[in-house]
Design a protein around this motif. Structure first.
Motif, PDB file in Angstrom:
ATOM      1  N   CYS A  22     -14.552  25.207  20.054  1.00 44.03           N
ATOM      2  CA  CYS A  22     -15.904  25.754  20.212  1.00 44.03           C
ATOM      3  C   CYS A  22     -16.439  26.264  18.870  1.00 44.03           C
ATOM      4  N   PHE A  23     -15.629  27.014  18.160  1.00 42.10           N
ATOM      5  CA  PHE A  23     -16.051  27.554  16.860  1.00 42.10           C
ATOM      6  C   PHE A  23     -16.315  26.427  15.869  1.00 42.10           C
ATOM      7  N   TYR A  24     -15.408  25.444  15.836  1.00 39.90           N
ATOM      8  CA  TYR A  24     -15.565  24.314  14.902  1.00 39.90           C
ATOM      9  C   TYR A  24     -16.848  23.538  15.179  1.00 39.90           C
ATOM     10  N   LEU A  25     -17.111  23.252  16.451  1.00 42.05           N
ATOM     11  CA  LEU A  25     -18.302  22.488  16.801  1.00 42.05           C
ATOM     12  C   LEU A  25     -19.581  23.260  16.490  1.00 42.05           C
ATOM     13  N   LEU A  26     -19.553  24.561  16.715  1.00 41.11           N
ATOM     14  CA  LEU A  26     -20.729  25.375  16.410  1.00 41.11           C
ATOM     15  C   LEU A  26     -21.005  25.392  14.909  1.00 41.11           C
ATOM     16  N   VAL A  27     -19.961  25.584  14.111  1.00 40.33           N
ATOM     17  CA  VAL A  27     -20.150  25.597  12.653  1.00 40.33           C
ATOM     18  C   VAL A  27     -20.604  24.226  12.159  1.00 40.33           C
ATOM     19  N   SER A  28     -20.008  23.159  12.723  1.00 39.87           N
ATOM     20  CA  SER A  28     -20.375  21.801  12.303  1.00 39.87           C
ATOM     21  C   SER A  28     -21.811  21.462  12.660  1.00 39.87           C
ATOM     22  N   ASN A  29     -22.339  22.120  13.694  1.00 37.00           N
ATOM     23  CA  ASN A  29     -23.703  21.845  14.136  1.00 37.00           C
ATOM     24  C   ASN A  29     -24.749  22.509  13.249  1.00 37.00           C
ATOM     25  N   LEU A  30     -24.341  23.452  12.414  1.00 36.90           N
ATOM     26  CA  LEU A  30     -25.286  24.105  11.518  1.00 36.90           C
ATOM     27  C   LEU A  30     -25.768  23.103  10.475  1.00 36.90           C
ATOM     28  N   SER A  31     -27.050  23.092  10.238  1.00 37.02           N
ATOM     29  CA  SER A  31     -27.635  22.074   9.357  1.00 37.02           C
ATOM     30  C   SER A  31     -27.686  22.501   7.900  1.00 37.02           C
ATOM     31  N   TYR A  32     -27.496  23.792   7.628  1.00 42.27           N
ATOM     32  CA  TYR A  32     -27.723  24.261   6.261  1.00 42.27           C
ATOM     33  C   TYR A  32     -26.719  23.703   5.268  1.00 42.27           C
ATOM     34  N   HIS A  33     -25.476  23.418   5.738  1.00 42.57           N
ATOM     35  CA  HIS A  33     -24.458  22.978   4.786  1.00 42.57           C
ATOM     36  C   HIS A  33     -24.495  21.470   4.538  1.00 42.57           C
ATOM     37  N   LYS A  34     -25.188  20.711   5.384  1.00 42.56           N
ATOM     38  CA  LYS A  34     -25.351  19.262   5.208  1.00 42.56           C
ATOM     39  C   LYS A  34     -24.006  18.535   5.098  1.00 42.56           C
ATOM     40  N   PHE A  35     -23.001  19.055   5.792  1.00 41.50           N
ATOM     41  CA  PHE A  35     -21.682  18.415   5.782  1.00 41.50           C
ATOM     42  C   PHE A  35     -21.465  17.739   7.125  1.00 41.50           C
ATOM     43  N   ASN A  36     -21.958  16.518   7.243  1.00 42.70           N
ATOM     44  CA  ASN A  36     -21.860  15.739   8.463  1.00 42.70           C
ATOM     45  C   ASN A  36     -21.607  14.280   8.095  1.00 42.70           C
ATOM     46  N   ILE A  37     -21.481  13.436   9.103  1.00 47.20           N
ATOM     47  CA  ILE A  37     -21.314  12.010   8.860  1.00 47.20           C
ATOM     48  C   ILE A  37     -22.598  11.450   8.255  1.00 47.20           C
ATOM     49  N   ASN A  38     -22.457  10.721   7.155  1.00 43.10           N
ATOM     50  CA  ASN A  38     -23.596  10.078   6.501  1.00 43.10           C
ATOM     51  C   ASN A  38     -23.626   8.614   6.931  1.00 43.10           C
ATOM     52  N   PHE A  39     -24.517   8.275   7.862  1.00 42.98           N
ATOM     53  CA  PHE A  39     -24.570   6.914   8.400  1.00 42.98           C
ATOM     54  C   PHE A  39     -25.251   5.943   7.446  1.00 42.98           C
ATOM     55  N   ASN A  62     -17.767  11.452   4.309  1.00 42.92           N
ATOM     56  CA  ASN A  62     -17.357  10.968   5.624  1.00 42.92           C
ATOM     57  C   ASN A  62     -15.856  11.065   5.820  1.00 42.92           C
ATOM     58  N   PHE A  63     -15.103  10.788   4.768  1.00 34.33           N
ATOM     59  CA  PHE A  63     -13.647  10.843   4.867  1.00 34.33           C
ATOM     60  C   PHE A  63     -13.164  12.287   4.988  1.00 34.33           C
ATOM     61  N   ALA A  64     -13.814  13.192   4.257  1.00 33.65           N
ATOM     62  CA  ALA A  64     -13.458  14.604   4.380  1.00 33.65           C
ATOM     63  C   ALA A  64     -13.815  15.122   5.770  1.00 33.65           C
ATOM     64  N   PHE A  65     -14.974  14.705   6.277  1.00 32.08           N
ATOM     65  CA  PHE A  65     -15.395  15.122   7.617  1.00 32.08           C
ATOM     66  C   PHE A  65     -14.395  14.655   8.673  1.00 32.08           C
ATOM     67  N   ILE A  66     -13.916  13.424   8.545  1.00 31.17           N
ATOM     68  CA  ILE A  66     -12.961  12.871   9.509  1.00 31.17           C
ATOM     69  C   ILE A  66     -11.663  13.670   9.511  1.00 31.17           C
ATOM     70  N   ILE A  67     -11.220  14.103   8.327  1.00 31.86           N
ATOM     71  CA  ILE A  67      -9.988  14.891   8.244  1.00 31.86           C
ATOM     72  C   ILE A  67     -10.120  16.187   9.038  1.00 31.86           C
ATOM     73  N   PHE A  68     -11.223  16.902   8.818  1.00 30.68           N
ATOM     74  CA  PHE A  68     -11.428  18.153   9.545  1.00 30.68           C
ATOM     75  C   PHE A  68     -11.639  17.897  11.032  1.00 30.68           C
ATOM     76  N   PHE A  69     -12.311  16.800  11.381  1.00 33.67           N
ATOM     77  CA  PHE A  69     -12.545  16.466  12.787  1.00 33.67           C
ATOM     78  C   PHE A  69     -11.218  16.209  13.501  1.00 33.67           C
ATOM     79  N   PHE A  70     -10.301  15.540  12.833  1.00 31.75           N
ATOM     80  CA  PHE A  70      -8.986  15.298  13.426  1.00 31.75           C
ATOM     81  C   PHE A  70      -8.223  16.603  13.605  1.00 31.75           C
ATOM     82  N   ARG A  71      -8.252  17.458  12.586  1.00 29.16           N
ATOM     83  CA  ARG A  71      -7.443  18.676  12.637  1.00 29.16           C
ATOM     84  C   ARG A  71      -7.981  19.697  13.641  1.00 29.16           C
ATOM     85  N   LEU A  72      -9.287  19.773  13.771  1.00 33.27           N
ATOM     86  CA  LEU A  72      -9.872  20.840  14.572  1.00 33.27           C
ATOM     87  C   LEU A  72     -10.474  20.358  15.887  1.00 33.27           C
ATOM     88  N   TYR A  73     -10.394  19.049  16.152  1.00 37.65           N
ATOM     89  CA  TYR A  73     -10.865  18.550  17.447  1.00 37.65           C
ATOM     90  C   TYR A  73      -9.884  17.559  18.077  1.00 37.65           C
TER      91      TYR A  73
END
Length: 445
Positions: free
Chosen positions: A32-49, A57-68
């Motif tokens: 829950c905490f990870y998803l809420l922080v990831s949803n914040l737009s100010y840091h612009k750290f999301n998947i770049n399509f 994208n590779f850094a995002f995937i690492i954190f997504f695996f560890r925390l989800y």
């Protein structure tokens, strides 16, 4: 992540708990905490399509695996014991392990966000003349062929050893300098191919021609990576695709994701096929539980931190770990490196193992939460810098984009792996990319 994806991910996590009959309070709070922080737009750290191979994208995937992903796996399979460490993980140790991971994630985002605050140049055009590229590529090619001849003797020896066994010294080389050069040369051939690709003009070429060149280049790079280590084969391939897209070829997200999942499966299968003499290369399947254990191990699940938590004595191991893999002088540091201590905690001996002593674990062991925060703030800032250069250098030559991406993907070791691997990558794998970046240092247009 946008709001819809955040809600869907959390609902899916709750659904997994319902169908399994296991409710994990700690993991639910972490997700829950990870998803809420990831949803914040100010840091612009999301998947770049738009830029599928952007380093972020590779850094995002690492954190997504560890925390989800790993908390999802824990719902069904728990946290497997690794090696000889058979502790029944307590709620307290798992909670503290996840707190360390969350400190790591928040610190990384803080460094990433700080970099975004300052306005920067949005267009980089790095170019050098083709004659210099041709010369450098030819030197890399000759150096790589030297490695093939000296280290493996001939093509037959290479083919019979490289894919189906662990890396070995095929020839006992008494001259340490020659041996070191042969190890270095393994990483030069892929960049020789990338250099020659830079000399090809892709303007006004049809898509069939571009895909044929990409396919043939991928085969050559895979064949000449000269290493049974999976990362040393995969990273040059990723670098090839990152250099081609989206400037030369545009790849859609869904096919790219599906191909990534298939490649991940074969990478996991490759580890067992390579090390098992009885493994069949024609028919291979991975048991679900074994796959879950592999993901939790290599992605750096929370349970991998627990031995460090129970060992409350802080140690100064980071410098020793960084120089652990270096030839000759590395012997002076190995007995007191983090990996050696980690092996003692897990196995009760200090010998070689396949375990990775992750950077967040070693930072915590050396300086607690403060060092975890300081280190990953710096890592987040520098990673944002590499990502910025890659995204805004699409008008640069293919070779420059390849070198920047390669350095960034190696730098992923600071998040995914260990200080030992960071030192190894910097001293071995990164040499050709650093040489190329040195050539481009003053050639911005």
């Amino acid at each position: 992540m946008n709001s819809i994806c955040t809600v869907l991910c959390f609902c899916l996590f709750v659904f997994f708990q319902i169908i399994s009959g296991h409710f994990l309070a700690i993991e639910s709070g972490v997700v829950c905490f990870y998803l809420l922080v990831s949803n914040l737009s100010y840091h612009k750290f999301n998947i770049n399509f738009k830029y599928l191979f952007a380093p972020q994208n590779f850094a995002f995937i690492i954190f997504f695996f560890r925390l989800y992903i790993i908390p999802c796996i824990a719902i069904f399979y728990g946290y497997p014991s690794v090696g000889g460490y058979n502790e029944d993980f307590t709620q307290e140790t798992i909670l503290q392990s996840y707190i360390i991971l969350l400190f790591m994630y928040i610190s990384f985002i803080s460094g990433w966000t700080y970099f975004q605050l300052k306005p920067r140049n949005n267009v980089y055009k790095y170019k050098i003349n083709h004659k210099k590229i041709y010369i450098v590529s030819t030197i890399f090619l000759l150096f790589g062929i030297f490695s093939l001849i000296i280290y493996f003797r001939d093509i037959n020896t290479y083919l019979s050893n490289i894919y189906l066994s662990e890396t070995e010294e095929i020839i006992g080389l008494k001259n340490k300098i020659i041996q070191l050069c042969s190890i270095w040369a393994k990483f030069f051939l892929p960049f020789a191919i990338l250099g020659y690709l830079t000399l090809i003009c892709f303007n006004n070429k049809n898509i069939v021609f571009k895909f044929c060149i990409l396919f043939l280049s991928a085969i050559l790079i895979l064949f000449f990576s000269l290493n049974s280590n999976r990362q040393s084969m995969v990273y040059p391939l990723l670098t090839l695709f990152a250099a081609f897209t989206p400037k030369i070829i545009k790849i859609k997200p869904i096919p790219a994701i599906l191909c990534g999942i298939i490649c991940l499966y074969f990478l996991i299968a490759f580890a067992d096929i390579r090390t098992s003499p009885n493994a069949s290369t024609t028919a291979y399947s991975i048991q679900t539980q074994e796959l879950a254990k592999t993901v939790e191990l290599y992605a750096g699940g929370a349970h991998m931190i627990t031995p460090v938590i129970e060992n409350n004595e802080f140690k100064c191991t980071i410098i020793n770990s960084f120089f652990h893999s270096l030839p000759a002088i590395g012997k002076l540091f190995r007995d007191h490196s983090g990996l050696t201590i980690y092996n003692q905690l897990y196995f009760g001996f200090s010998g070689r193992s396949d375990l990775v002593f992750h950077t967040q674990s070693e930072c915590y062991m050396n300086g607690g939460y403060i060092l975890v925060m300081l280190f990953f703030i710096l890592i987040g800032y520098f990673y944002a810098y590499l990502n910025h250069i890659y995204i805004h250098s699409m008008d640069s030559q293919l070779l420059f984009r390849a070198a920047i991406f390669y350095i960034a993907i190696l730098f992923n070791s600071s998040i995914l792996q260990s200080f030992q691997v960071m030192g190894q990558f910097l001293f071995y794998n990164a040499i050709p990319a650093l040489i190329i970046l040195f050539l481009y240092r003053k050639n911005i247009r």
